[in-house]
Structures are given as C-alpha cells and as structure tokens.
Design an enzyme around this catalytic site. Structure first.
Site, mmCIF file in Angstrom:
data_model
loop_
_atom_site.group_PDB
_atom_site.id
_atom_site.type_symbol
_atom_site.label_atom_id
_atom_site.label_comp_id
_atom_site.label_asym_id
_atom_site.label_seq_id
_atom_site.Cartn_x
_atom_site.Cartn_y
_atom_site.Cartn_z
ATOM 1 N N SER A 208 0.842 -1.201 0.000
ATOM 2 C CA SER A 208 0.000 0.000 0.000
ATOM 3 C C SER A 208 0.871 1.243 0.000
ATOM 4 O O SER A 208 2.101 1.161 0.104
ATOM 5 C CB SER A 208 -0.926 -0.003 1.218
ATOM 6 O OG SER A 208 -0.171 0.283 2.372
ATOM 7 N N LYS A 209 0.205 2.381 -0.101
ATOM 8 C CA LYS A 209 0.881 3.679 -0.191
ATOM 9 C C LYS A 209 1.935 3.881 0.889
ATOM 10 O O LYS A 209 2.999 4.419 0.641
ATOM 11 C CB LYS A 209 -0.167 4.785 -0.056
ATOM 12 C CG LYS A 209 -0.440 5.522 -1.328
ATOM 13 C CD LYS A 209 -1.077 6.888 -1.031
ATOM 14 C CE LYS A 209 -1.381 7.585 -2.329
ATOM 15 N NZ LYS A 209 -2.698 7.276 -2.880
ATOM 16 N N ARG A 210 1.595 3.438 2.106
ATOM 17 C CA ARG A 210 2.514 3.730 3.207
ATOM 18 C C ARG A 210 3.859 2.996 3.037
ATOM 19 O O ARG A 210 4.859 3.375 3.644
ATOM 20 C CB ARG A 210 1.867 3.397 4.554
ATOM 21 C CG ARG A 210 1.753 1.938 4.824
ATOM 22 C CD ARG A 210 0.912 1.622 6.049
ATOM 23 N NE ARG A 210 0.425 0.268 5.980
ATOM 24 C CZ ARG A 210 1.135 -0.791 6.345
ATOM 25 N NH1 ARG A 210 2.350 -0.644 6.848
ATOM 26 N NH2 ARG A 210 0.652 -2.010 6.225
ATOM 27 N N GLY B 151 5.512 2.762 0.151
ATOM 28 C CA GLY B 151 6.319 3.478 -0.837
ATOM 29 C C GLY B 151 5.628 3.456 -2.187
ATOM 30 O O GLY B 151 4.418 3.251 -2.258
#
Ligand code: GLU
Length: 471
Positions: free
Chosen positions: A240-242, A244
């Site tokens: 997911s986004k967190r 990277g």
C-alpha cells in the site's frame, strides 16, 4: 503451436507494479518460446476508462520495453461478439434466460444468509419453461453450470487445483442491458485472440474455475493458466501507499531506470540459481514458469535501489545526461544551456558511480549548471579557511597556465602545489572541491575541474576568494 500470451489490464489510471510484473512475465514467457505477447485493454467500466487511463498503460509498457506484438484489443468494442457467444450458448441449451427481479434476488440472498449458506442463485429459472416468462420483462442470461463433477485446473505455478461444480452457481454472462459480464468477456476475448497461456495474479484464481465452465460449454479448448502470487509490502502486509511507490509512474519519477525495475520485478518471485543482474536477452533465454515461486513476495525497496545503482553505472552517459537535464529543468538558480549540458555529459562517468537513482544523479550534477557565486553549504564554507584560500589563490596561477587541461595534468598540478607548500593533497583538494561544487562531495576533483573547464574553474576560485575579501 505458437505461444500467445496477453496482458489484460483494466484502465484505472495507474499501472500497478503487480500488474507490470504480470506483463513482464507474459512478455518473457512468449519471447522465450518464440511466441507473441498481446495487450487487451479491459475498458468495460466506462466511467473509469478514459483515454488518459489507457495512455498510462500504453506509456508504462512502452517505458518498460514491453511493447505488444499486435495493436491492442479494446474489450468494450467487442460487445456484439460477446452477446453473439451468449446467444449461441442459449441456443445450445448451455445457458438460459433468467427473469428474476432485483427483489427476488435479494430475497434469495437473505434466505441463504438466514440458513447459513453462501449467497447463491438458486436456479429459479434454470428449468422453468420460457413460456412462463412475463411478457416483455427484462432478462439476464445465465450459464447452465454443471451440478455434478468437478472443475480441475492444472496451474503452471500453483499445481493442480480442484473445485466441486456444486460450489458454483449459475452465473450471469449477459446483463439485462445486453452487456457481457467480465467473466464472459474475458473468455470470449482470450479464445478469439488465440491465447494459449493466461498468466495473471492469483487473485484471479477463483475466476479461472468460472471461466473454465464457459470454455467447456462452448467446447473451446482452454488456455493453460499460471497464477502469480501477489507482491506484498516489506512487512508482509498488502502493498500500500505507506510502503512506498506502487505504480510504474511513481518509480519513474523517483528515478528508477526501466531496466532496473524490470530486473527487480523479475527477480521478485522468479529465480534462476544465483543470477541477479540479467540483461533482457538473458531474461528471455532463462525465463520459464517453473522458476516462479508459489508464495507471495515482499517488495524490498532497498534492494531495488541497489539494483538501480548497478544498472545506472552500466547505462549510456548520453542517455543519463539527457535525463538529468530534464529533471533539472525549472530548478531555480540553474542555467541549462549547451555549456552545462556538455559539462554534465563529460563528468557523467564520475557522477554515475555515486548515484543510486536518477534523482540523486540530478542532485549531484546540479552544481555544473550553476553560475558564480555558488551557494555554499555549511561544511563547504567551513573548509574555506584563510589558509585554504591562500592555497587556492596560488593554485589559480597553476590552473591558468596548465597545458593540456586534462584530469591527469590537473591531478599532477594539485599534488605539486600541495607538496610545494608542505600540505597534504586533501588540504588543497577539499577546499577546491568546496569552491567548485559548493559542497564536500563530488566525483574525483581532477575530473570535476576538467569538466568545468579552465575559465569556469578560475571564476569559481575567484568567486570564493572575492567573497573572502568582501567578508
Ligand atoms: N482486467 C483484469 C485486471 O486488471 C485482468 C483480467 C485477466 O488477466 O484475466 O485485474
């Protein structure tokens, strides 16, 4: 048999690296077997399927060097064909019209839930006589799935998987408005495109059993299937986004080279002995599905960055210089003229030794496009002591007379000058680097001075000496 694979993304506005890896595996597999790699844009979701979303996919594939061998097939444009096949199934008795209303379907689901059963269509119209149909009422077309036996998939990655047919209800293949469902469209398209191998993420595994039933009903030969385990984040959770970057565009912006991303994505989930860094030719020669692992892989950004550094050092200097210039475009305080471009190209062998991404490379090259007076960072300023300035002042005289103006001569002059003043090389080279770059890191100082040229070197020395006098 000619091997034909396809990549079948839905245009959502980004090309996720999980999908990019599927595209790569399809590409390599077809190339390894002397076959063809095709692209199908699954654009049936009209709200999301904008031209921009399609371009993101086309550009991303092009950037990664995964250009399809035939023009892309657009799924939405094939609706009439999808309906034609659904009608053929109706006529053959392998499908039937279902006149259930939304309320009836809802009641069916609620009853199943109340009885603790999975929500399935109960076959209400499966055996009803079509004459019972309410006149003019809308209908969907459902596949008459076998009730007995099982569907077996001999997956080229996951091995043999069996599902009892009783587990699968009669799915809708054509909606009331005449549009095909995803499940149906994929089968018709893969058949018509003569796809021999479907290589895709293992989130599609259950779809494969459903799709197998359509192949069977049409009497079509099924392609072979290979379901790839998903890519997880470094902590094992869904990427997911967190964690990277996730999309090809993000990796590109962050300064990764396509060949490095390709190489990394290949090694993530596929192995061949100890081979790490593989050229495209080697990838094609070695790739096959038996090297694909069965468990989810973990994205390791540090390893990717390391691999990018390896590919960066192997990359052509002219190409890197052009990329650096494009990245520096618009940065304040830089003059990106031909002179700067020539300096960047000249120093590229030294610059690329130190950078791991194109962003780092551009940062490291920016000083070459500055004009005097250069901004000095704190460390650089602290090196320019009165003693160092006096040394630089004298060295400027050597630079002015140096012939030829080459790295080797510059190095010799530095040593001579330091020696003559009883200093170590670093006591001269470090302040010189500060004056040339405004910082304390750069490629070897002789090559840096050579790339800047005599006039600019003298201007930069004078500039720090002038600042010293002024200050
Ligand atoms: N369009 C589907 C997706 O983007 C892939 C379909 C397939 O590969 O069969 O997930």
């Amino acid at each position: 048999m000619t091997i034909r694979t396809r990549f079948a993304p839905s245009p959502t506005g980004l090309l996720h690296i999980g999908n990019a890896r599927a595209a790569l595996f399809n590409f390599l597999f077809s190339r390894h077997h002397g076959g063809q790699f095709l692209l199908r844009i699954e654009d049936t979701d009209r709200a999301r399927s904008t031209q921009h979303a399609v371009d993101v996919i086309l550009d991303g594939l092009d950037w990664m060097g995964l250009t399809p061998d035939e023009p892309p097939v657009y799924q939405f444009a094939r609706q009439a064909r999808h309906a034609e096949v659904a009608l053929a199934l109706l006529e053959a008795g392998h499908a039937y019209r279902c006149y259930c209303t939304q309320d009836e379907l809802k009641a069916m689901r609620e009853q199943a839930a109340a009885e603790g059963r999975p929500p399935r269509y109960d076959g209400l119209w499966r055996d009803r006589d079509p004459s019972e149909a309410p006149a003019g009422a809308p209908f969907t077309v459902r596949l008459r799935s076998p009730r007995d036996g099982e569907t077996v998939v001999d997956d080229l990655v996951q091995g043999e998987i069996r599902v009892a047919n009783a587990e699968m209800d009669d799915m809708v293949i054509l909606r009331a408005d005449g549009s095909p469902t995803y499940m149906h469209a994929v089968v018709v398209d893969d058949h018509d495109m003569a796809i021999t191998h479907v290589i895709r993420g293992d989130d599609h595994m259950t779809n494969t059993f459903r799709q197998s039933q359509i192949y069977a009903a049409m009497g079509w030969e099924r392609p072979r299937f290979a379901h790839l385990p998903l890519i997880h984040g470094p902590d094992g959770a869904k990427l997911s986004k967190r964690h990277g970057a996730q999309s090809v565009v993000e990796f590109r912006e962050q300064g990764y080279l396509p060949e490095a991303l390709d190489n990394y994505l290949l090694r993530l989930g596929w192995g061949h002995g100890d081979a790490e860094v593989l050229s495209r030719d080697e990838q094609i020669r070695l790739f096959d599905l038996d090297g694909v692992g069965r468990s989810a892989s973990r994205m390791d950004y540090t390893k990717l960055t390391h691999m990018n550094g390896v590919w960066l050092r192997a990359a052509d200097d002219g190409r890197l210089a052009r990329d650096v210039l494009a990245r520096l475009e618009g940065r304040p305080g830089l003059v990106l003229d031909e002179v700067a471009a020539a300096r960047i190209l000249r120093l590229m062998p030294g610059l690329k030794e130190r950078a791991r991404t194109l962003v780092e490379l551009a940062d490291a090259a920016a000083f070459l496009a500055r004009t005097v007076p250069l901004p000095l960072d704190a460390k650089a300023s602290s090196l320019l002591t009165p003693d160092a300035r006096a040394l630089l002042h004298g060295f400027a005289g050597e630079i002015a007379a140096l012939e030829p103006f080459t790295a080797a001569e510059i190095d010799a002059a530095l040593r001579r000058h330091a020696d003559a003043h009883g200093r170590k090389l670093g006591q001269l080279a470090q302040p010189l680097r500060a004056a040339m770059t405004g910082s304390t890191t750069s490629p070897p100082i002789d090559a840096t001075v050579e790339a800047l040229g005599r006039d600019e070197t003298l201007a930069r020395i004078r500039s720090v000496l002038g600042a010293a006098i002024g200050g």
